[in-house]
Design a protein around this motif. Structure first.
Motif: not given
Length: 233
Positions: A101-118
């Protein structure tokens, strides 16, 4: 130097200057829309202010930096993950389903994987997500720190799969076909028998389902290994 405070620890609006006419929710919605259309590079306080029809300086009544915007954006989309799905009692299955379900949200918002991880980029909705994931692991006798690490690794894998799937969906089909042909031809020369054997393994009948099927298999194996091999104390 003043002590830094997260956006969640500060008042919703500043008290100085004219009466605020917008809210953090307004800023967040605009920033997400900009990122959905143009990626993270399109998100700046100047562009958000322009979209709201206000001056850039007025945004600092709500936030102190672009990092605050990223915090607000990631927390808002974390709220799109359905946490009302009942847990079944199997930690691996429950976490794997949450990851999907989380991956579905990532695909809906393509920028999300590029947010600097903290590790601690958590707001109210992010905390709800973490609580759900930890509740899924309640039957497992592991230290809380280890469980937190498992959630972090799971989400890192989700982000990587989402990034790869997005790249493949937008990549030139001709290039992908050429890469596949090269691997097949190279393996057929006999110098890499193990590669040839791996490539000979049948793939999913429906190529459109292949990325999700691979994700589910991989996530299940990884979570099984993490939960089974993690130290109990």
């Amino acid at each position: 130097m003043g002590e830094h405070m997260t956006v969640w620890a500060r008042p919703e609006r500043g008290t100085r200057g004219p009466t605020a006419v917008h809210s953090r929710a307004d800023l967040t919605a605009v920033a997400i829309a900009l990122a959905d259309q143009g990626g993270l590079a399109a998100v700046s306080t100047r562009q958000v202010a322009k979209a709201l029809g206000t001056g850039q300086a007025s945004l600092y009544r709500y936030i102190s930096s672009r990092d605050d915007l990223l915090d607000l954006m990631t927390d808002a989309v974390a709220g799109e993950v359905d946490l009302d799905v009942p847990l079944g009692g199997d930690p691996v299955k429950d976490l794997a389903a949450l990851a999907s379900r989380t991956k579905t949200v990532h695909l809906r918002h393509p920028w999300l994987p590029d947010v600097p991880p903290e590790p601690l980029r958590l707001g109210p909705r992010g905390l709800d997500y973490l609580e759900y994931a930890l509740r899924a692991m309640a039957p497992v006798s592991l230290p809380g720190r280890t469980k937190m690490e498992i959630v972090g690794l799971m989400n890192a894998l989700v982000a990587q799969f989402a990034r790869t799937e997005l790249q493949l969906s937008h990549g030139p089909a001709a290039r992908q076909a050429a890469q596949t042909a090269y691997l097949s031809e190279a393996a057929a020369q006999g110098k890499h028998p193990h590669v040839a054997a791996a490539l000979a393994t049948p793939t999913e009948a429906d190529p459109a389902q292949a990325p999700q099927a691979l994700f589910e298999r991989t996530m299940h194996r990884v979570l099984t290994g993490l939960i089974a091999s993690a130290p109990s104390s």
